[in-house]
Each structure stands twice: as C-alpha cells, then as structure tokens.
Motif scaffolding. Structure first.
Motif, PDB file in Angstrom:
ATOM      1  N   ALA A 577       0.847  -1.196   0.000  1.00 28.90           N
ATOM      2  CA  ALA A 577       0.000   0.000   0.000  1.00 28.90           C
ATOM      3  C   ALA A 577       0.881   1.244   0.000  1.00 28.90           C
ATOM      4  N   LEU A 618      -5.838   0.131  -3.809  1.00 34.29           N
ATOM      5  CA  LEU A 618      -5.071   0.818  -2.772  1.00 34.29           C
ATOM      6  C   LEU A 618      -5.839   1.993  -2.206  1.00 34.29           C
ATOM      7  N   ASP A 642      -7.902  -7.457  -2.909  1.00 42.55           N
ATOM      8  CA  ASP A 642      -7.544  -6.726  -1.695  1.00 42.55           C
ATOM      9  C   ASP A 642      -8.225  -7.389  -0.515  1.00 42.55           C
TER      10      ASP A 642
END
Length: 694
Positions: A577, A618, A642
C-alpha cells in the motif's frame, strides 16, 4: 395579490416612474395634495430595500418600491396607481388574500402571515413569504390605507423539506461510507456550500472525507466508497478539533483552514461551521464552509445542529453494523478455504456472496483439495440458517468431509459418513431440524472423468467445451438422495470431463426466487452458462450468480472447475500500500507478458486496466493487494485482490466496480469481459482479454 410572487431584490434606488406616475387620474390625486403623514410613509416605502407596498384609499390603490416591483414581475409598471383588486383579480377572493387586506383597512387590526404559500404567477414554482399588513393613518388618525411588508422564506422552507428527505436517506444507510456519501451530497446542495467535510474516529486517529462545489461526479462515483483521508491525533483541522471537544464552532470571516489547507480549495475558505456528532459509540463532526463571509443566523445554526443530530444517529447505527459485520466476516473466514489448489490442468474459482444484508454468518460453504490418489475433490454444501450456529455446523461438516475424503475418496462413502455425523449432531443438540445438503465430486483429469454424489443438493452443471453444435451446458443426472442426517442411501454417477469442459457447483440461492418456481431458475442458469463466451471458471462464477434476475435473501456460493485444453502459465505479485505501487505493477506486468510473447496490443490494454484496478484497490481498501495473471492459449486473465471490506457489504455495492467512473469505462472498453468477486476476505476485480489467433 400583494407580496405573494417573486423574490427578495437587492437594495436599489426608488422605483422609476413612481413619482412621475399620473396620480391626478387616480382617486388619490396628485401627491402634493396627500396628507403629510401619508407622504412620509410613501417616502419610507420608496426608499426601502425591503419589498413594501402602500395600498391607499377605499380602492386600495397601489404604490410600491423597487423590491415590490420585482415581486410582482410583469405586472409592473401597469400596477402603479391601480386598485389592488384589479391587479390581483385572479387570487383576490382566495382565503387570506384580499379579505385579509380589507379587514386591516376596515378594522385597523394588524395582520401577520407567517407562511403564505400562494400561486407563483409567471414563475417556475410557488414562493413562500412572511407578510405583515399594518393600517396607515393620516394626520387626524383616520385609516387611509394599508402598508404591506414582505419577506421571502422560501429557502428556509426548502431546507426544512430537504432535512426531511435527508433523514429518510440516512435511514437506509448501513455503513459509514453510506452515511458519508449521503451527508456530503445533502449538505453541499441544501446549504449551497462551497466545501463540506465529514470526519469520524478511527481508533486513536481520524479519517476525513470532503466534497467541493463543482466536483464532477458521475453516477458510478456516487455508488462508490468515498475517498477517506487519514489524519493524526494532533491535527488542527476544525472538524477534528470539534469532534474531540464536542463543542460546535462558527467562524464568520477569516482564514479558518489556512494552517491545515491541503489545496487551493481549502485556502479560499473564509467562513466555516463545525458541528459535533452526538453519539455514544462514534466521535465525529460535520463542517460546512463558504468562500465568502457568512453571519451564521440563528435559523441556519439550528438547521445545521439538526442535521448533525441526524448524522450522529446514522453514524452510530453504521458503526454498530460494521462491528457486527466484521465479527460475522471473521467467523466466515475461518470456515472457508484460505486458497484453492493451483493445478496446471485444472483451473478453479469460487465466489461467495452473503445473503440478507451481509451482517450474519451463513451456512453455505465450498472446498476444493487434492486427494491421495492425485484427483481433485470438490464440494459445495448448504447448512440451513443465517446465524452463528449455522456457521459453526457448516465448519463441522466441511472439516469432517475433508477428513472422510482423505481417508476414502469415494463420494458415496464420504456422504454416508457425513450423514451419520449430522444425525449425531442432531441427537446431541436435541433437534431433528438440522437441514444440510451437499454435493461432492472427484475430478480425475488423467482419466477425463468426474464422479459425483448428492445429498439433497441441486444438480451440478457441466459446460461442454467441445461438441458438434458448440458449447452447451447440461445438468448432471446425479441419483437423488435425501439431505444429510436422515439415514438415506447415497449413490454416485460418473460422467466424462474432457479438456475444455467446466464443472459448476452452486447453492440454491443461485436459482431460487420467491416469485418463481425452481424449474425456471434452473432453466435460466443453464441458458446463461450455455451462452457464456468461454469456460473460464472465474467468468462462469460471475455468469452463474447473475443468471437469475432479482434479489435473493439466501447466501450464494459457486465453485467452478475447468479442465484446461492446455496448461496455462501464471504469475503473481504482492502490491504494498504505497504510492509507487501502481508504477511497479506496470513495469512487472509489461516485462512478464513480453517474456511470454503476448501480442503487443494485448500487453498495452492489460497494463492500463491493471494499473487502474491496482490504484483503485489501494485507494478504497487501504490495504496491500495481490495481482495475479493467468495466460492460456485463448485468453489472458488478470485479477487484483484486496483484503479491505469497506463498501462491500450489500450485493448492490459489490456488483459495482470500485473505480472512479473513468476506470469502469476503461475496463469495459479494453477487456472482453470483467467482473467482481465479493468474498469474505475482501474483493477481487478481474478482467479477461482474448488472445488473437496465431
């Protein structure tokens, strides 16, 4: 009628033509002959910036100022010197119109209309006024007319109506993302603000989201999770200061964001109001700001306080929901496999979509694992219920099934052992209401066969990759067996499973709808899978979950296994990230696809799409992501996963690609198919690009 139409004007000079009007031709005569007291009132009317009218004599002849002229629109200037009953003939006899003015003139009793909603003659919509009517007396004390003063309150009325709509919108929110999205949209438009922000606590830190006047947001943006900005505990941002102290603050003029401005929009702010959220489980605040000075009237402060009260209640409900949802997800995560087997000749994908509102652990489960014989075991089952007990039973059944299969992989033997287990659990719990269905299969890629057995579960589906008439889907006629725990006998069926075929297992939530019978749902599923553009398991999972229209309150689970025509090549990359991560993904993907000699056009499209999905993951999940690529002779599959869960609670939300509008169009334009896989571990967004022949 007087003072009922139009808007409040800006101050200006006395009405042109009022003094030059031929008053001699009216019952009033020339102004020089008027009583001195009447002339004094007329001078006040003509010089006032507030909309005012003087109605004189028994006929209530009109004299008014510029503000009033704007209210009556194109009736001016012909209305000057004419009886009010003629000018406003169409509404004069309505309740509260001419009668009220005539009463003031006859009896000398002042009259106040706090909310006058009357026809908006020659305007787009009705205007709301507070109007005061007072008798006008001459030097001898006799009543000679009526003075009308009008103040428009349309904006306040609209804001009150908007507040009601706001409360209704907040009542339908589930998460803090939902609350923030509704709050920003409402406050920006209702208060006609230049900047609105919403902040909530995140443990020891804070996260803030804002909207700016003029931001270009499309329909896709409005459905997506807002972009939160994380802030430390020591920030001097007014929203955080107010959230910490619980004390509202109002700055009428200055530079309240100068020390904490993040861009020119913040630097331009001169007036800001910050209201704390009144909640016992979440700390937060709302700010409404303008680029011009603002006095913050008592009415506006009260409306802001009421809005903050509603937001606080909604935020408290959302925080409780997210806490419960997180607990349910944690339980569900422990029940499903961490990852599916990665095999060269068998491609496997699964999709799990929690039913109801995602706030409960469900009983659907799937699994895929290698057997000692080298074959692949696949299972999909359903334990009735949407509570912790159902999830716990599901975990017991899944664990027992894998143990039985590793000992004796024959499907009938595995389900026979499970039947005894479920019966034992029912006896132990003192209930005979356990309802568990399951289908278990053994895929033997070397022999090109699949053996299946079912205990009360919907029939599996196989999409045939090679046939004389092209790809088609057929339901496997598995010998029917009763649900587990009833002591029934289970039998097996073995069918061909050749390269190009895809096996699909699914739960009843895929095909059952309250308003139609099961046969219609099965027909819709078969038709959708037959019409699919390929046999890729991830794409077929998406096709299956959308095959039957309409929402379902049940969980949805799908497991697909493709017997690949040729082994595919795959690679993956962990994406931290960090701001530089999308650039690193682009370089890695370009190098990998070039090494595999993928056509240049496919490489370019894949890199653009992957970069967009990585940036999206992100931004919205706030966690590290994983990019995986799988290349076969027919297509390139790219997925970005994710582990975030914000904005992924309801099915409506998970069906939307979380890119800022532009990304959605980009993926649709450059890929042949794409989709989202909501899972209990976050979300996966994927796309496929077909490889040109040769």
């Amino acid at each position: 009628m007087p003072g009922t139409v139009g808007r409040i004007p800006t101050p200006s000079a006395p009405t042109p033509g009022a003094s030059a009007h031929p008053w001699a031709g009216t019952p009033l005569g020339v102004p020089e002959s008027w009583d001195p007291a009447v002339r004094a009132v007329a001078d006040v009317v003509l010089s006032s910036p507030v909309p005012m009218a003087l109605l004189l004599g028994d006929d209530l002849v009109l004299l008014y100022n510029d503000g009033y002229a704007e209210l009556i629109g194109d009736r001016h200037p012909a209305a000057l010197g004419r009886p009010a009953a003629e000018v406003f003939a169409e509404v004069w006899r309505e309740a509260g119109a001419g009668e009220a003015l005539e009463r003031v003139y006859r009896l000398g009793e002042p009259f106040l209309e706090r909310e006058a909603v009357l026809p908006a003659d020659r305007q787009a919509e009705p205007a709301v006024f507070t109007r005061g009517h007072s008798p006008v007396r001459d030097s001898t004390g006799d009543i000679v007319g009526v003075l009308t003063v009008s103040a428009q309150t349309t904006q306040l009325t609209r804001q009150l109506q908007s507040l009601s709509d706001f409360a209704a919108a907040l009542s339908g929110t589930l998460t803090l993302d939902d609350v923030a999205r509704v709050t920003l949209r409402y406050c920006l438009h209702s208060f006609d603000a230049d900047r609105v922000s919403f902040v909530v606590d995140e443990g020891a830190t804070w996260r803030l989201v804002r909207r700016i006047r003029g931001e270009l947001l499309d329909e896709a943006d409005e459905r997506l999770p807002p972009l939160w900005r994380r802030m430390g505990t020591d920030t001097a941002m007014p929203a955080v200061v107010t959230a910490r102290s619980g004390v509202p603050s109002f700055v009428a003029d200055g530079q309240p964001l100068r020390e904490v401005a993040v861009d020119r929009h913040d630097e331009k702010i001169r007036a800001i109001a910050a209201l704390p959220l009144r909640s016992t489980v979440v700390r937060g605040a709302l700010t409404v700001a303008y680029q011009a000075s603002r006095p913050w009237s008592p009415a506006e402060r009260a409306l802001l306080a009421a809005s903050a009260e509603l937001i606080g209640q909604a935020a408290e409900r959302a925080r409780r929901f997210e806490t419960q949802h997180g607990t349910a997800q944690l339980l569900q995560r422990s029940m499903l496999p961490e990852q599916l087997p990665d095999l060269p000749r068998l491609r496997i994908a699964a999709r799990y979509d929690p039913g109801v509102d995602g706030n409960a652990a469900g009983g659907d489960f799937y699994d895929a694992f290698l057997l000692p014989t080298g074959a692949l075991g696949v299972v999909l089952g359903d334990v009735a219920g949407h509570d912790v007990q159902a999830a716990a039973r599901m975990g017991q059944v899944r664990a027992a099934l894998r143990a039985l299969a590793l000992s004796d992989p024959r499907p009938d033997a595995v389900l026979g052992g499970l039947d005894r287990l479920v019966a034992s659990l029912g006896t132990e719990g003192g209930t005979h209401e356990l309802f568990v269905t399951v289908v278990f299969g053994v895929v033997d890629a070397d022999r090109e066969l699949v053996t299946l057995a079912s205990a009360g579960h919907p029939a599996p589906l196989i999409r045939r990759g090679r046939s004389d008439t092209g790809p088609a889907a057929e339901f496997v006629e598995v010998p029917p067996g009763p649900p587990l725990g009833l002591g029934g006998r289970t039998r097996t069926v073995t069918v061909p499973f050749r390269p190009g075929d895809t096996l699909l297992l699914y739960s009843d939530g895929v095909v059952e709808r309250r308003w139609q019978d099961l046969a219609a749902g099965l027909t819709g599923l078969g038709a959708a899978v037959s019409a699919a553009g390929g046999g890729d398991p991830r794409a077929l999972c998406a096709v299956a979950t959308a095959a039957v229209p309409g929402a379902t309150e049940d969980d949805v689970a799908v497991l697909a296994v493709e017997h690949a025509v040729r082994p595919s090549r795959s690679a993956g990359m962990e994406v931290p990230a960090e701001p530089t991560a999308p650039s690193r993904v682009r370089h890695w993907l370009t190098a990998q696809l070039t090494e595999w000699q993928v056509p240049e056009a496919v490489v370019g499209a894949a890199v653009l799409c992957t970069s967009e999905l990585t940036t999206n993951a992100l931004l919205h999940a706030g966690t590290a992501a994983r990019v995986e690529i799988d290349l076969s002779a027919e297509r390139l599959l790219v997925s970005v996963a994710d582990s975030g869960t914000r904005g992924q609670v309801t099915r409506a939300q998970t069906d939307t690609l979380s890119s800022r509008g532009r990304g959605l169009g980009l993926i649709e334009e450059l890929s042949d198919t794409w989709g989202t896989d909501p899972t209990v571990r976050g979300s996966t967004v994927w796309f496929e690009i077909l490889i040109p022949p040769g």
